[in-house]
Scaffold this active site. Structure first.
Site, mmCIF file in Angstrom:
data_model
loop_
_atom_site.group_PDB
_atom_site.id
_atom_site.type_symbol
_atom_site.label_atom_id
_atom_site.label_comp_id
_atom_site.label_asym_id
_atom_site.label_seq_id
_atom_site.Cartn_x
_atom_site.Cartn_y
_atom_site.Cartn_z
ATOM 1 N N GLU A 77 0.831 -1.217 0.000
ATOM 2 C CA GLU A 77 0.000 0.000 0.000
ATOM 3 C C GLU A 77 0.864 1.265 0.000
ATOM 4 O OE1 GLU A 77 -1.572 1.752 3.428
ATOM 5 O OE2 GLU A 77 -1.058 0.098 4.767
ATOM 6 N N LYS A 115 -3.803 -2.428 15.621
ATOM 7 C CA LYS A 115 -3.127 -1.520 16.545
ATOM 8 C C LYS A 115 -3.908 -1.304 17.811
ATOM 9 C CE LYS A 115 -1.114 1.389 13.375
ATOM 10 N NZ LYS A 115 -2.157 0.978 12.477
HETATM 11 N N1 PSU Z 1 -1.858 1.097 10.019
HETATM 12 C C1 PSU Z 1 -0.544 1.453 10.068
HETATM 13 N N2 PSU Z 1 -0.117 2.418 9.267
HETATM 14 C C2 PSU Z 1 -0.946 3.014 8.377
HETATM 15 C C3 PSU Z 1 -2.324 2.603 8.304
HETATM 16 C C4 PSU Z 1 -2.740 1.655 9.146
HETATM 17 O O1 PSU Z 1 0.226 0.901 10.822
HETATM 18 O O2 PSU Z 1 -0.492 3.889 7.659
HETATM 19 C C5 PSU Z 1 -3.200 3.164 7.233
HETATM 20 C C6 PSU Z 1 -3.545 2.046 6.224
HETATM 21 O O3 PSU Z 1 -3.438 2.563 4.921
HETATM 22 C C7 PSU Z 1 -4.991 1.716 6.546
HETATM 23 C C8 PSU Z 1 -5.499 3.066 6.976
HETATM 24 O O4 PSU Z 1 -5.716 1.170 5.468
HETATM 25 O O5 PSU Z 1 -4.447 3.618 7.746
HETATM 26 C C9 PSU Z 1 -6.770 2.957 7.764
HETATM 27 O O6 PSU Z 1 -7.342 4.216 7.865
HETATM 28 P P1 PSU Z 1 -8.810 4.352 8.492
HETATM 29 O O7 PSU Z 1 -8.651 3.969 9.922
HETATM 30 O O8 PSU Z 1 -9.150 5.786 8.276
HETATM 31 O O9 PSU Z 1 -9.693 3.426 7.720
#
Ligand code: PSU
Ligand code: MN
Length: 304
Positions: free
Chosen positions: A24, A158
């Site tokens: 990603e 996380k």
């Molecule tokens: N977890 C990480 N680093 C990140 C993300 C998640 O350790 O950069 C990013 C990923 O791209 C994930 C996004 O898909 O955050 C999720 O965002 P949201 O919680 O807004 O859906």
């Protein structure tokens, strides 16, 4: 027609039927500071190669879906400010309007499916945020896992998230959650948590067979492979707990909502741990890249 551009390396791998691993780009633009973001992305690509697969980092650049980024493009993206964070809701609009955006887990899964790539490595997926019972903040990543047939290797969810609720949503949505090599569901910066992973597998071959079986059964959706952080890179949960609650309080007080929540929390945790969270994050992404490459290789030898 989808405007799509494959990197030279990905073009070659596709022509030769070699295993590929999707990566990603939101982790590059919104998950880590420059220059560590570019260094890490470059290193992770190299880890995939050394483990015998070809990396395909996804992004939307000026209206074209890129599958695999050339080194210079990765550098430019990593330095750029105010890049859009593109998920399921925005990826088509971004392409259609000639926009530029970094793909989240959900959008990267969509791009991988379009490119015929079935294995994807990242750090952590989005999930159910703490306080979701009032904010309704549930990541699109979870719903994507329920409908797009890509196996995603991550280090669990996380601790900024409500991990039990995240597991509940995946259970409801029929997403197989596989702890790799242990019973516990890993907690991103720590290998262990108090929660059991719903499924456990101990080899890449088993994971590939389960993926192929879902494909044979025509089940929509992918798998989440929860790969524990290497023990030498762990941060104990009790060290992080106060940091996370401080970051969360600040987000609440500043009225941070929607897609800004996750980047805000990651940035504050990075600052509050004086960079220690980033060191752990890098180690676990690299570890996930290696496992994803192994799974992609195993999947490649299973007859379709
Ligand atoms: N977890 C990480 N680093 C990140 C993300 C998640 O350790 O950069 C990013 C990923 O791209 C994930 C996004 O898909 O955050 C999720 O965002 P949201 O919680 O807004 O859906
Ligand atoms: Mn969200």
């Amino acid at each position: 027609m989808i405007p799509i551009q494959f990197s030279a390396e990905v073009t070659k791998a596709r022509a030769e039927g070699l295993p590929l691993v999707a990566l990603e780009s939101t982790i590059i633009t919104h998950g880590m500071p420059y220059p560590q973001n570019v260094e890490t992305a470059t290193q992770v690509e190299q880890d995939v190669r050394e483990a015998g697969a070809t990396p395909a980092t996804m992004a939307v650049l000026e209206g074209t879906l890129h599958v695999g980024l050339e080194a210079q493009t990765l550098e430019t993206l990593g330095q750029a400010k105010n890049v859009a964070k593109v998920s399921r809701a925005d990826i088509a609009a971004c392409i259609a309007t000639g926009g530029t955006g970094a793909t989240t887990v959900a959008a990267t899964m969509i791009a991988a499916r379009i490119a015929g790539i079935e294995v994807f490595a990242t750090g952590g997926i989005g999930g159910v945020h703490k306080g979701a019972e009032t904010s309704f903040d549930i990541s699109a990543d979870l719903l994507e896992l329920a409908q797009t047939p890509v196996s995603v290797v991550a280090a669990g969810a996380k601790a900024i998230l409500d991990v039990p609720k995240t597991l509940e949503v995946m259970e409801t949505q029929g997403v197989p959650v596989i702890s790799y090599g242990q019973d516990a569901f890993p907690a991103f910066w720590s290998a262990q948590s108090d929660l059991r992973g719903p499924l456990r597998m101990d080899s890449a071959a088993e994971i590939a067979r389960a993926h192929a079986m879902r494909r044979a059964m025509d089940l929509p959706g992918g798998q989440l492979i929860a790969n524990p952080i290497p023990s030498d890179a762990e941060i104990p949960a009790e060290v992080l707990a106060p940091v996370i609650s401080q970051a969360q309080d600040e987000a609440d007080r500043q009225g941070i909502t929607g897609k800004n929540v996750t980047p805000f929390l990651l940035q504050r945790i990075f600052e509050l741990t004086e960079g220690r969270s980033l060191v752990a994050n890098i180690a676990l992404v690299r570890n996930n890249a290696r496992l994803a490459a192994e799974i992609a290789r195993e999947l490649n030898v299973i007859a379709r």
